[in-house]
Structure formats: C-alpha cells, structure tokens
Design a protein around this motif. Structure first.
Motif, PDB file in Angstrom:
ATOM      1  N   ASP A  62     -17.851   5.523 -25.271  1.00 27.75           N
ATOM      2  CA  ASP A  62     -18.063   4.151 -24.796  1.00 27.75           C
ATOM      3  C   ASP A  62     -17.177   3.210 -25.610  1.00 27.75           C
ATOM      4  O   ASP A  62     -16.819   3.505 -26.750  1.00 27.75           O
ATOM      5  CB  ASP A  62     -19.539   3.735 -24.849  1.00 27.75           C
ATOM      6  N   THR A  63     -16.813   2.125 -24.995  1.00 25.46           N
ATOM      7  CA  THR A  63     -15.909   1.156 -25.634  1.00 25.46           C
ATOM      8  C   THR A  63     -16.356  -0.260 -25.324  1.00 25.46           C
ATOM      9  O   THR A  63     -17.038  -0.524 -24.327  1.00 25.46           O
ATOM     10  CB  THR A  63     -14.460   1.328 -25.131  1.00 25.46           C
ATOM     11  N   ASN A  64     -15.986  -1.180 -26.210  1.00 24.38           N
ATOM     12  CA  ASN A  64     -16.050  -2.603 -25.893  1.00 24.38           C
ATOM     13  C   ASN A  64     -14.808  -3.264 -26.486  1.00 24.38           C
ATOM     14  O   ASN A  64     -13.820  -2.582 -26.768  1.00 24.38           O
ATOM     15  CB  ASN A  64     -17.372  -3.237 -26.365  1.00 24.38           C
ATOM     16  N   ALA A  65     -14.830  -4.550 -26.702  1.00 24.95           N
ATOM     17  CA  ALA A  65     -13.619  -5.263 -27.091  1.00 24.95           C
ATOM     18  C   ALA A  65     -13.009  -4.748 -28.391  1.00 24.95           C
ATOM     19  O   ALA A  65     -11.784  -4.678 -28.529  1.00 24.95           O
ATOM     20  CB  ALA A  65     -13.914  -6.765 -27.223  1.00 24.95           C
ATOM     21  N   ASN A  66     -13.853  -4.356 -29.341  1.00 25.58           N
ATOM     22  CA  ASN A  66     -13.314  -3.979 -30.649  1.00 25.58           C
ATOM     23  C   ASN A  66     -13.907  -2.679 -31.205  1.00 25.58           C
ATOM     24  O   ASN A  66     -13.774  -2.394 -32.395  1.00 25.58           O
ATOM     25  CB  ASN A  66     -13.540  -5.114 -31.660  1.00 25.58           C
ATOM     26  N   THR A  67     -14.569  -1.909 -30.356  1.00 21.83           N
ATOM     27  CA  THR A  67     -15.219  -0.685 -30.816  1.00 21.83           C
ATOM     28  C   THR A  67     -14.967   0.464 -29.831  1.00 21.83           C
ATOM     29  O   THR A  67     -15.068   0.280 -28.619  1.00 21.83           O
ATOM     30  CB  THR A  67     -16.740  -0.885 -30.974  1.00 21.83           C
ATOM     31  N   ILE A  68     -14.647   1.618 -30.366  1.00 26.49           N
ATOM     32  CA  ILE A  68     -14.542   2.844 -29.572  1.00 26.49           C
ATOM     33  C   ILE A  68     -15.437   3.891 -30.222  1.00 26.49           C
ATOM     34  O   ILE A  68     -15.349   4.119 -31.435  1.00 26.49           O
ATOM     35  CB  ILE A  68     -13.100   3.386 -29.518  1.00 26.49           C
ATOM     36  N   THR A  69     -16.295   4.508 -29.423  1.00 27.73           N
ATOM     37  CA  THR A  69     -17.162   5.572 -29.924  1.00 27.73           C
ATOM     38  C   THR A  69     -16.976   6.812 -29.067  1.00 27.73           C
ATOM     39  O   THR A  69     -17.092   6.752 -27.838  1.00 27.73           O
ATOM     40  CB  THR A  69     -18.642   5.155 -29.901  1.00 27.73           C
ATOM     41  N   HIS A  70     -16.678   7.927 -29.706  1.00 31.20           N
ATOM     42  CA  HIS A  70     -16.602   9.211 -29.016  1.00 31.20           C
ATOM     43  C   HIS A  70     -17.750  10.092 -29.501  1.00 31.20           C
ATOM     44  O   HIS A  70     -18.015  10.174 -30.708  1.00 31.20           O
ATOM     45  CB  HIS A  70     -15.266   9.907 -29.303  1.00 31.20           C
ATOM     46  N   TYR A  71     -18.397  10.751 -28.552  1.00 33.81           N
ATOM     47  CA  TYR A  71     -19.477  11.677 -28.875  1.00 33.81           C
ATOM     48  C   TYR A  71     -18.912  13.085 -28.730  1.00 33.81           C
ATOM     49  O   TYR A  71     -18.501  13.484 -27.640  1.00 33.81           O
ATOM     50  CB  TYR A  71     -20.671  11.447 -27.959  1.00 33.81           C
ATOM     51  N   VAL A  72     -18.888  13.818 -29.843  1.00 35.88           N
ATOM     52  CA  VAL A  72     -18.119  15.058 -29.882  1.00 35.88           C
ATOM     53  C   VAL A  72     -18.968  16.236 -30.327  1.00 35.88           C
ATOM     54  O   VAL A  72     -19.994  16.088 -30.996  1.00 35.88           O
ATOM     55  CB  VAL A  72     -16.891  14.917 -30.813  1.00 35.88           C
ATOM     56  N   ASP A  73     -18.494  17.414 -29.958  1.00 30.31           N
ATOM     57  CA  ASP A  73     -19.118  18.679 -30.347  1.00 30.31           C
ATOM     58  C   ASP A  73     -18.199  19.356 -31.362  1.00 30.31           C
ATOM     59  O   ASP A  73     -17.150  19.893 -30.996  1.00 30.31           O
ATOM     60  CB  ASP A  73     -19.308  19.557 -29.107  1.00 30.31           C
ATOM     61  N   ALA A  74     -18.563  19.298 -32.630  1.00 28.06           N
ATOM     62  CA  ALA A  74     -17.722  19.867 -33.684  1.00 28.06           C
ATOM     63  C   ALA A  74     -18.557  20.091 -34.935  1.00 28.06           C
ATOM     64  O   ALA A  74     -19.677  19.577 -35.059  1.00 28.06           O
ATOM     65  CB  ALA A  74     -16.543  18.936 -33.992  1.00 28.06           C
ATOM     66  N   THR A  75     -18.006  20.867 -35.865  1.00 24.85           N
ATOM     67  CA  THR A  75     -18.693  21.106 -37.131  1.00 24.85           C
ATOM     68  C   THR A  75     -18.525  19.895 -38.046  1.00 24.85           C
ATOM     69  O   THR A  75     -17.607  19.077 -37.866  1.00 24.85           O
ATOM     70  CB  THR A  75     -18.118  22.342 -37.831  1.00 24.85           C
ATOM     71  N   LEU A  76     -19.386  19.806 -39.053  1.00 23.10           N
ATOM     72  CA  LEU A  76     -19.302  18.702 -40.007  1.00 23.10           C
ATOM     73  C   LEU A  76     -17.964  18.725 -40.739  1.00 23.10           C
ATOM     74  O   LEU A  76     -17.366  17.669 -40.989  1.00 23.10           O
ATOM     75  CB  LEU A  76     -20.458  18.807 -41.021  1.00 23.10           C
ATOM     76  N   ARG A  77     -17.474  19.901 -41.060  1.00 26.49           N
ATOM     77  CA  ARG A  77     -16.188  20.017 -41.743  1.00 26.49           C
ATOM     78  C   ARG A  77     -15.066  19.416 -40.896  1.00 26.49           C
ATOM     79  O   ARG A  77     -14.217  18.674 -41.405  1.00 26.49           O
ATOM     80  CB  ARG A  77     -15.896  21.487 -42.033  1.00 26.49           C
ATOM     81  N   THR A  78     -15.082  19.719 -39.606  1.00 26.78           N
ATOM     82  CA  THR A  78     -14.055  19.176 -38.711  1.00 26.78           C
ATOM     83  C   THR A  78     -14.202  17.670 -38.577  1.00 26.78           C
ATOM     84  O   THR A  78     -13.202  16.935 -38.541  1.00 26.78           O
ATOM     85  CB  THR A  78     -14.131  19.852 -37.333  1.00 26.78           C
ATOM     86  N   ILE A  79     -15.438  17.203 -38.493  1.00 21.11           N
ATOM     87  CA  ILE A  79     -15.681  15.763 -38.383  1.00 21.11           C
ATOM     88  C   ILE A  79     -15.084  15.014 -39.572  1.00 21.11           C
ATOM     89  O   ILE A  79     -14.460  13.956 -39.424  1.00 21.11           O
ATOM     90  CB  ILE A  79     -17.195  15.477 -38.270  1.00 21.11           C
ATOM     91  N   LYS A  80     -15.249  15.546 -40.761  1.00 21.33           N
ATOM     92  CA  LYS A  80     -14.698  14.907 -41.961  1.00 21.33           C
ATOM     93  C   LYS A  80     -13.169  14.825 -41.889  1.00 21.33           C
ATOM     94  O   LYS A  80     -12.575  13.819 -42.305  1.00 21.33           O
ATOM     95  CB  LYS A  80     -15.133  15.680 -43.207  1.00 21.33           C
ATOM     96  N   ARG A  81     -12.549  15.881 -41.359  1.00 19.53           N
ATOM     97  CA  ARG A  81     -11.088  15.871 -41.223  1.00 19.53           C
ATOM     98  C   ARG A  81     -10.655  14.842 -40.186  1.00 19.53           C
ATOM     99  O   ARG A  81      -9.635  14.159 -40.354  1.00 19.53           O
ATOM    100  CB  ARG A  81     -10.611  17.270 -40.824  1.00 19.53           C
TER     101      ARG A  81
END
Length: 478
Positions: A365-384
């Motif tokens: 979802d997005t608005n004027a100044n924010t983008i959020t992606h909901y993803v399927d990944a490990t915590l290690r990958t998220i940190k990268r």
C-alpha cells in the motif's frame, strides 16, 4: 481436445500406494476406462526435503550440505542415508522380493551415479578456473530428479506386475546425450505412446534447456504437468492431493463449518498462490487457462467427491465470498520519506531491492510519502533488505513489523457493503485492522492484522461471510 486426461499425484498421496491404486488409477473403472490417462507423479512425501532442504524448517538435505560445505563427508553421508531411506520405502511397497530388488537396483544406480558426479565436480572446482557456484543449479536439478524417478519407476513396476500396460516416461534426462527445450522434450516423449492402450507414468521433474528450477524451484512438477496437458491437448487436467480445496483451512475453522468448493476460476487460484496456498503455480496455470483446459482438484482419500473444477470463465451465479485464506509470518516493510512526494520512481527502487534479494511481496500500500510492502522472507533477509533501503533512501524512516494477511476471495465479490460487513465483524471480535486493500477487480479483499489475531480473523470472516451461505456452493459432476 483429445479424450485423455493428465493427472498429477502429490507426494503425500504417493506415500499411500494402495489409495493411489484403488482411488485414483483403478477406482470403479472398466479395463478400457483405465487407459487414456497420463499420470505425473511427485516424489514420495519427505524425499525432496532430504534431497534438497526441508521446505518448512530449512534443515539441510544433500544439496544444501553439498553447496555449503567443502567436505564431501557431510553430503556423502546424507546421500547414503537417503539411499537407505528409499530402499526402506521399496521394502514397504513390494511384497515380492525380486521386485523389491529390481527397485533397489534402479535407485542405487541413480544414487551412486550422482555421488560420482558430485565428487568429480568437487575435484574439478578445486582448480581456480572452475567455480562451484556456476554449477549449483544443475546439481539441484539433478538431485531433485531422483525423487520423481524413484516414485515413477516403482509405480510403473507395481502396475505392470498387476497386469496393466504401464509405461515409465522418464523426463529427468538421466544419461541423455542432449538437452532439449521443454516442449520439444515432452512432444518427443509422447509421440510414440498409444494412450488408448498404455498408461503413462511420468516423472514430475523434466530436465530441459530452460531449467525449470530456475523459475519454479520446487514447483517444477506443476510446470511439467501443465505443459503435458497443453501439448497433448488434454480433455481435463486433474490434481490429486490429500485435502479438498475448501472455503477455509479446516485446521483453523471447524471442519464441520468449512465446505469444499464445487467451482471457481483461475483468477481465484492466482490469489491463493499469492498467499502461498497454491492450487497450482500461476505460470503453470497460464498455459491451461489460455488453452481453455479445465483443472479439477480432487481429494485422493475421498474419491467419490467430484472435487473443485477450475475454469477460465467461471463466475459464481450470485456474488459471494468463496474462500477465506491467509498467511502468517509476514513482514511489513515501511518506508516513510517526505521527500518522496512528487518524486517518481520510489516504488521502482523499492521493488529493485526486493528483486535483488529474491523476496516475494504479497501485497503493498502507498500514500503520498509512504510505501509499505508485505513480504514473505526470513528475518535475516529482511535485515539485508532494510540495510539496502537505508542506502537508497538515506533520509527515510524505515520500519518493519511482523503481521499476518487474511483475505476474502471469490470469483465475483461485487456484494454491496461487503467491505463494511467484514470490517464490522472484525471490530466486534476486537480484532484491529492495521491496513486493508480492495482492488477494482473485486476478487479479493486483504486485511493486515496482528500475527496473534490470524486464526481468529480467519474464523471470524468465515463465520460472517461464508457460513450463512454454505448451501450455495456448487458440486460439479466429474
């Protein structure tokens, strides 16, 4: 279209040969009716986990040990254990000692051939001119093919011993002199088959120029199944699994409250795949959808039930929700940057980073100044991913949060007030909605909720949107 069907048998079903034989292959059919069918078989349950890595826990199999170890002892020992495990399966399947020995000899040749190949590859890559990383995909494919070759050979042998004219169609490329494109390999394999008199037992893995695992990884058998159906112009494609495609997961919602779907369309199947609940891989479904081949999902252990028929153009007679499904253990990655306003390309940069780390995003979802992606990944990958985002968006505030996605899905959900009804139902159960999304196509509504509210949200939406209308779900004759 031809008169034959193409049928895929899942790994859990394959582990119960008596059910496969009695419920899928033979049933109440006459001897003539048994033929004009092609069976694409998966490896026995748990075998591919041992060959590659465990799909859920990530525990190392032969491939993972080989690709991450300089020693041949770890993966070599695991390969030996695997060989013993496959022979134990043979012992359980075959009551006849001679047949069991024949099955053991078949799999021993494959196992030892792979072992010698991997040892030679390790020696070759000890020289600086050759890099192991360049060959790992080929190794992964070669190992994966062992599982399907094993189950297909055994099934063929058992059927032949019972007096049926079964033929093994081995697409794994074992000792083939050339590598062909996928479609050409399948076409060649079936050119000389007489389906009216031969029962084709086909390996789910196909070795080809395209490299199926490069795109589909462990979904390769669905692509083999799909291309066979399209190239042979099947009357119907059938997938046999250990469960029905139902209105919700019976492990979450009371089994007496869920209902198997009678019909739906490929669009709904795509939405399920996006949540990781694949009826069939979207790329595999694409060919069948374009060729207008219907797909039927059946429960191996309830053969009298006609299952779920998926077609290209089906729309429910009355607008309604057909399935409430979801995914737990999802990360929401939020990028808030006031400099984003009016600047094009921010989302493209976000997607490029997700692509770089091979992260599958489920929704955004997005608005004027924010983008959020909901993803399927490990915590290690998220940190990268977050570290890379911080480099691309130096002035942004980047945050992550563990959430769950719950989705109401249907072939036609143009029901007035449906969104309000769903939100009200969640509110009455004190389930907070962190975010939500509904597209104009009206085939799904997604709710982002706390991970701890996942099961309650599924049950609540199913109780409000589906259970009052259970009698309207169609059963379609096979």
């Amino acid at each position: 279209m031809s008169d034959h069907t193409v049928e895929k048998i899942g790994g859990t079903s394959m582990a119960d040969f008596a059910a496969v034989r009695d419920n899928i292959i033979l049933g109440n059919r006459t001897e003539e009716e048994i033929y004009n069918r092609i069976f694409v078989v998966s490896a026995y349950s748990g075998v591919t986990d041992r060959l590659l890595e465990h799909k859920k826990t990530g525990d190392a199999g032969v491939y993972a040990l080989f690709s991450h170890s300089d020693s041949d002892w770890a993966w070599g020992d695991e390969l030996t254990k695997l060989s013993k495990f496959l022979c134990e399966i043979n012992d359980e399947l075959f009551g006849d000692e001679l047949l069991s020995q024949q099955a053991d000899q078949f799999i021993a040749e494959r196992i030892e051939g792979v072992r010698n190949c991997l040892l030679d590859l390790q020696r070759l890559c000890s020289y600086g001119h050759f890099q192991l990383e360049d060959h790992l995909l080929t190794v992964r494919e070669m190992l994966a093919g062992i599982g399907e070759a094993h189950s297909a050979f055994n099934t063929t042998l058992l059927l032949q011993n019972a007096g049926y004219n079964a033929r093994l169609v081995d697409l794994t490329g074992w000792r083939d002199s050339e590598t062909l494109p996928l479609d050409e390999k399948i076409t060649q394999a079936f050119d000389k088959l007489d389906l009216s008199r031969e029962l084709a037992i086909v390996t789910g893995y196909t070795q080809c120029q395209e490299g199926l695992m490069r795109t589909f990884d462990r979904g390769y058998s669905e692509m083999t199944f799909s291309r066979i159906a399209c190239l042979t112009e099947a009357r119907e494609a059938v997938i046999h699994k250990e469960y029905h495609l139902s209105s919700a997961d019976p492990k979450i919602v009371d089994e007496e409250k869920v209902v198997p779907l009678g019909r739906t369309n490929y669009d709904v199947a795509d939405q399920l795949a996006n949540l990781g609940m694949e009826a069939i891989h979207p790329r595999a479904a694409k060919g069948m959808r374009q060729a207008d081949i219907p797909l039927r999902l059946k429960n191996t252990f309830e053969p009298e039930h006609t299952g779920t028929l998926i077609t290209r153009d089906y729309v429910s007679e009355k607008p309604q929700v057909e399935i409430v499904a979801g995914k737990k253990h999802v990360f929401g990655i939020e990028v808030f940057d006031q400099d984003m306003l009016g600047e094009p390309g921010a989302d493209r940069k976000f997607l490029e980073i997700l692509s770089r780390f091979s992260v599958h995003f489920i929704s955004k979802d997005t608005n004027a100044n924010t983008i959020t992606h909901y993803v399927d990944a490990t915590l290690r990958t998220i940190k990268r991913v977050v570290k890379a985002l911080e480099e691309v968006f130096p002035s942004a505030e980047i945050s992550t949060r563990k959430v769950a996605i719950v989705s109401a899905i249907g072939s036609d959900m143009q029901v007035p007030g449906l969104l309000a009804t769903a939100v009200t139902a969640l509110h009455e159960e004190e389930i907070g909605v962190l975010a939500m999304h509904q597209c104009m196509r009206q085939v799904d509504i997604q709710f982002i909720v706390e991970e701890s509210d996942f099961e309650r949200a599924i049950s609540t939406l199913h109780g409000k949107l589906i259970e009052p209308h259970k009698h309207e779900y169609a059963i379609v004759a096979a």
